[in-house]
Design an enzyme around this catalytic site. Structure first.
Site, PDB file in Angstrom:
ATOM      1  CB  CYS A 238      -1.033   0.714   1.196  1.00 54.25           C
ATOM      2  SG  CYS A 238      -1.980   1.278   1.140  1.00 54.25           S
TER       3      CYS A 238
ATOM      4  CB  CYS B 160      -8.445   1.324   1.179  1.00 52.09           C
ATOM      5  SG  CYS B 160      -8.903   0.534   2.752  1.00 52.09           S
TER       6      CYS B 160
ATOM      7  CG  ASP C  36     -19.702 -12.372  19.054  1.00 55.78           C
ATOM      8  OD1 ASP C  36     -18.213 -11.679  19.235  1.00 55.78           O
ATOM      9  OD2 ASP C  36     -20.087 -11.742  17.673  1.00 55.78           O
TER      10      ASP C  36
ATOM     11  CB  CYS D  21     -12.724  -8.929  18.066  1.00 50.47           C
ATOM     12  SG  CYS D  21     -13.777  -8.010  18.994  1.00 50.47           S
TER      13      CYS D  21
END
Length: 458
Positions: free
Chosen positions: A97, A193, A384, A411
């Site tokens: 990138c 992106c 979760d 996460c």
């Protein structure tokens, strides 16, 4: 008139000698040997004086020049960027990138690392958090140390998977869309992106001007052609006319209430997972990687092995992803209770699962709603929670319900490890742990831990 009490010698010195401000070290450079990876997308190094440096844009084993970006003399640690690589790692590549690098876009953490090395580093972070916070080795957690890429993401070095179906662009004072720099409100203007999903890139957000906007969020649903843009205007600004390269629905964030309001088009997108369509309202949560929802449902159901007639809980259930999967598998004689705090998400979950009489969705915080249900025994639990985790109180309650198996989706490996420690205190053991790289190029991972009563594992 009452006399003032006499000041102590220390107080007199404090008045006579003003406290000096800490000396900023921002901009200082240190040549350092880089140590292990740490949670958060950086590696650990030390200055010659022994002060800890958290260094981005480097890899373990490298020798670099690190420039301080945050911190002061005497601070517990400093943050820094590697601005010169003196001895590169064999895992280093040139960042694909053009907007990556020190002082540039903060959206990615590991553009400079080979894909296999990224996954290995993430695995090392998960292993360190498990050991430090839960006292578990990978073997004790039933994990082989592998971080699995999503289907289609295993690409050669230099190629980047386009996976991000939701991207929030920041807008600068000139109306140019970009992404924020790391730990900063400054904006890096971009024209593309690389990790954005094709459906997001096709909208051309970066190729338009957005006068008066603070942010523009682009959403490209998985399994449907639904596209949505959510505009956040600056105070007092008028909405621009939205002319993009694909048809979209448009929402706006209210200046006064912070709610998401319809401008035109549907106030939701339709996502597809586990052979079911889910309505997700504007601003609602859905997994960002297009393969994530199916990957996680498969991992959870393989771990839980639901049976016909089971009673199951889906905690922090969102729009009902796991509740729907459980409802399919427990059958007409089973039951599923979902608990979710978000009002709009609860409305969506009830809509999505309206065909199931055996599913009930309650609104509120898990720690408040679950005790009020009077439920004292269940067969299965899925949780979760948000990034902070479920916490000791909730885990203690869940540990009393006698669940045959518990699936914990996380996460944040640090929050997961803390809560796994609480589950161990409550009489559960980790049967298996699976770790998925559902956020390529970033420091984030998704984990699925399956727990069972410790006595069963003896």
């Amino acid at each position: 008139m009452q006399a003032e009490p006499k000041k102590s010698q220390a107080e007199q010195r404090a008045v006579a000698e003003p406290v000096s401000e800490p000396v900023s070290l921002v901009g200082e450079e240190y040549e350092v040997e880089v140590g292990p990876v740490a949670h958060g997308g950086h590696c650990i190094a030390r200055t010659s004086e022994g002060q800890v440096l958290f260094v981005r844009h480097t890899l373990p084993g490298e020798r670099v020049v690190a420039r301080v970006t945050e911190g002061e003399e005497g601070a517990r640690f400093l943050r820094a960027d590697a601005v010169e690589i003196l001895d590169p790692s064999k895992d280093r590549i040139e960042a694909p990138c053009p907007f990556a690098g020190p002082g540039r876009c903060g959206g990615c953490d590991w553009q400079h690392a080979k894909p296999g090395a990224q996954r290995r580093l993430k695995g090392e972070v998960v292993a360190e958090q498990l050991q430090r916070l839960a006292g578990l080795t990978p073997e004790e957690a039933g994990w082989d140390g592998t971080v699995m890429p999503a289907e289609g993401d295993k690409l050669p070095a230099g190629q980047v998977p386009s996976w991000r179906t939701r991207v929030q662009f920041a807008v600068d004072a000139d109306g140019r869309a970009g992404l924020r720099r790391h730990r900063s409100h400054e904006i890096e203007p971009i024209d593309h992106c690389m990790i954005a999903a094709e459906g997001v890139s096709e909208l051309g957000i970066e190729r338009r001007d957005w006068p008066g906007m603070a942010t523009v969020e682009a959403i490209a649903a998985t399994g449907s052609q639904d596209r949505q843009v959510i505009l956040t205007p600056r105070p007092g600004a008028r909405l621009p006319i939205v002319e993009l390269d694909r048809p979209v629905s448009v929402m706006r964030v209210g200046e006064k209430d912070g709610g998401v309001h319809r401008v035109h088009g549907r106030p939701f997108v339709r996502e597809r997972a586990d052979d079911r369509t889910y309505r997700v309202g504007s601003g609602g949560f859905w997994q960002v990687h297009p393969k994530a929802a199916d990957t996680l449902v498969t991992a959870v159901m393989q771990g839980l092995l639901p049976r016909k007639g089971d009673m199951a809980l889906d905690l922090y259930c969102g729009v009902g992803l796991f509740a729907g999967a459980l409802a399919d598998r427990v059958g007409d004689q089973g039951a599923v209770l979902g608990i979710e705090s978000g009002k709009r998400a609860v409305e969506d979950a009830r809509h999505n699962l309206a065909a199931f009489d055996r599913v009930r969705i309650e609104q509120g915080k898990v720690e408040s709603v679950l005790p009020r249900t009077g439920i004292d025994e269940v067969d299965l639990i899925v949780l979760d929670p948000p990034r902070a985790g479920a916490g000791r109180k909730t885990v203690q309650h869940l540990s009393t319900l006698g669940a045959r198996r518990i699936a914990y989706v996380a996460c944040d490996p640090a929050a997961l490890a803390r809560d796994l420690g609480y589950f161990q205190d409550g009489g559960y053991r980790v049967r298996t742990l699976r770790v998925f790289d559902l956020f390529p190029m970033t420091a984030h991972v998704e984990c699925v831990a399956i727990l069972e009563p410790a006595a069963k594992g003896l």
